[in-house]
Design an enzyme around this catalytic site. Structure first.
Site, PDB file in Angstrom:
ATOM      1  N   HIS A 287      44.400  45.144  39.368  1.00  9.89           N
ATOM      2  CA  HIS A 287      44.146  44.895  37.222  1.00  9.89           C
ATOM      3  C   HIS A 287      42.865  45.828  36.994  1.00  9.89           C
ATOM      4  CE1 HIS A 287      42.370  42.474  34.481  1.00  9.89           C
ATOM      5  NE2 HIS A 287      41.377  42.694  33.726  1.00  9.89           N
ATOM      6  N   GLU A 288      41.887  46.128  37.864  1.00 10.85           N
ATOM      7  CA  GLU A 288      41.157  47.510  37.436  1.00 10.85           C
ATOM      8  C   GLU A 288      41.465  48.793  37.065  1.00 10.85           C
ATOM      9  OE1 GLU A 288      38.143  46.081  35.979  1.00 10.85           O
ATOM     10  OE2 GLU A 288      37.981  44.497  35.776  1.00 10.85           O
TER      11      GLU A 288
ATOM     12  N   HIS B  66      43.755  48.566  34.257  1.00 12.12           N
ATOM     13  CA  HIS B  66      42.464  49.508  33.053  1.00 12.12           C
ATOM     14  C   HIS B  66      42.297  51.186  33.452  1.00 12.12           C
ATOM     15  CE1 HIS B  66      41.874  45.314  31.245  1.00 12.12           C
ATOM     16  NE2 HIS B  66      41.543  45.124  32.570  1.00 12.12           N
TER      17      HIS B  66
ATOM     18  N   ASP C 221      38.602  41.079  28.803  1.00 14.71           N
ATOM     19  CA  ASP C 221      39.675  41.498  28.327  1.00 14.71           C
ATOM     20  C   ASP C 221      40.672  40.926  27.176  1.00 14.71           C
ATOM     21  OD1 ASP C 221      39.675  43.387  30.285  1.00 14.71           O
ATOM     22  OD2 ASP C 221      41.179  42.322  31.827  1.00 14.71           O
TER      23      ASP C 221
HETATM   24 ZN   LIG Z   1      40.469  43.555  33.258  1.00 13.74          ZN
END
Ligand SMILES: [Zn+2]
Length: 376
Positions: free
Chosen positions: A59-60, A63, A166
């Site tokens: 997930h990171e 980003h 987010d």
């Molecule tokens: Zn996030």
């Protein structure tokens, strides 16, 4: 972040783990061992937590890789017990970029969830058969199904509009396209802190310590980031437009003015450098104090502007950075004034006097700058 150590590096980004994360792993392993009395089950639960954090890490990376593609450098990714944290060297300047970067993380989980459900299904488990960490360790199928559920939760939870999560960043990015970044941040911070209070109360009443921790993280994160944005806006580089003399304040001459008329303007006005504009409003030349001085002492004093004006001269955009571009251009050209042009039209003039006033303003701003209340 203090107390973190590096465990690896991929795509040019260091991955770090905070020591409290290890505490979490040991704690859950211990709980599982107590509940089942089986070391194998305890190891499976630990594997599950590690799997969960691989999902958080991906997930990171969602980003981070999006940010990298948009030209923002990533310091590192740190895994904490309450989630992951990708630290960027700078915040995205454009609201649309912030929205893209914020959405990329949850999007990774949206993609991962069906993959895990499919693997779980192939191994003979139904999607929601695992209800908790311990039961998820019952079989390989439930293990993967549970990770599928975890990814659904990660996507949904992160998209709650509680800044600085987010969803809150998406909210801020969307607001910032309509209003200034400071106001957009203030509003999303207030919404985020409202959610934080709700989470805090709900977690406290329900005995959910993790939710209480996340609430505290959101509450202080929201306040801290609002302050960073305020500082950045205060120190943001001035543009040429911020200090230039506007079109209305700039006296222009036509190519057919006589030198005598120009001299009259010099004597009765405040200007010694004139943009030359034809009848269609196009900038066709510059008559600087150099040409005026030279002409005054030569037979040129009987000529028209078009005969003595210079046709080679730099122009600058009103959006250009004042110190990086405007000041540099003034120094390099040796001129005391540069026409400011937008879409081919004269919109003002940037002079040395404007620059010295701006430098003064910058020094005053620096004096007023105070450290942010939260060090980050
Ligand atoms: Zn996030």
């Amino acid at each position: 972040m203090g107390g973190s150590f590096k465990i690896g590096r991929a795509f040019g980004i260091d991955v770090k783990v905070h020591w409290t994360f290890l505490l979490l792993v040991v704690f859950f392993g211990f709980l599982a061992y107590q509940a089942t009395g089986s070391a194998g089950r305890a190891l499976a639960v630990i594997g599950l937590i590690l799997g969960l954090f691989v999902c958080v890490l991906l997930h990171e990376y969602g980003h981070s890789l999006t940010a990298q593609r948009l030209g923002i450098e990533i310091n590192d990714i740190t895994l904490l017990p309450i989630g992951g944290l990708a630290r960027m060297k700078s915040l995205p300047e454009r609201p649309a970029d912030e929205v893209k970067i914020a959405l990329a993380g949850p999007l990774v989980n949206v993609v991962l969830a069906p993959v895990f459900f499919a693997v779980g299904h192939l191994l003979g488990a139904s999607p929601f058969s695992a209800t908790g960490f311990v039961s998820a360790a019952d079989s390989a199928g439930q293990f993967f199904s549970f990770l599928g559920v975890v990814n659904v939760l990660l996507a949904v939870f992160n998209l709650i509009p509680a800044f600085p999560m987010d969803g809150g960043r998406v909210l801020r990015g969307l607001l910032a396209t309509r209003m200034g970044p400071v106001r957009a941040t203030d509003i999303s911070s207030a919404v985020g802190q409202g959610f934080a209070l709700l989470f805090f109360l709900y977690g406290l009443l329900g005995g959910n310590l993790l939710l209480v921790l996340i609430a505290v993280f959101i509450f202080f994160g929201a306040g801290g980031e609002a302050e960073i944005v305020r500082q950045r806006e205060l120190m943001r580089g001035l543009t040429v437009r911020d200090v230039m003399g506007t079109r209305r304040r700039t006296e222009t001459v036509t190519p057919w003015h006589t030198f005598g008329q120009v001299l009259d303007s010099v004597i009765h006005g405040y200007q010694m450098d004139f943009p030359v504009v034809d009848e269609d409003g196009r900038l066709v030349g510059m008559l600087t104090r150099n040409e005026i001085m030279a002409a005054a002492h030569s037979p040129d004093r009987f000529s028209e502007v078009r005969q003595i004006m210079r046709t080679e001269f730099p122009t600058i955009s009103p959006e250009a950075d004042l110190f990086a571009e405007g000041q540099k251009l003034l120094q390099e050209s040796g001129l005391r004034a540069i026409p400011v042009v937008e879409d081919g039209e004269l919109v003002g003039m940037l002079t040395l006097e404007d620059m010295s006033q701006a430098s003064l303003l910058r020094d005053i701003r620096k004096l007023q700058q105070r450290p942010a209340p939260w060090g980050r």
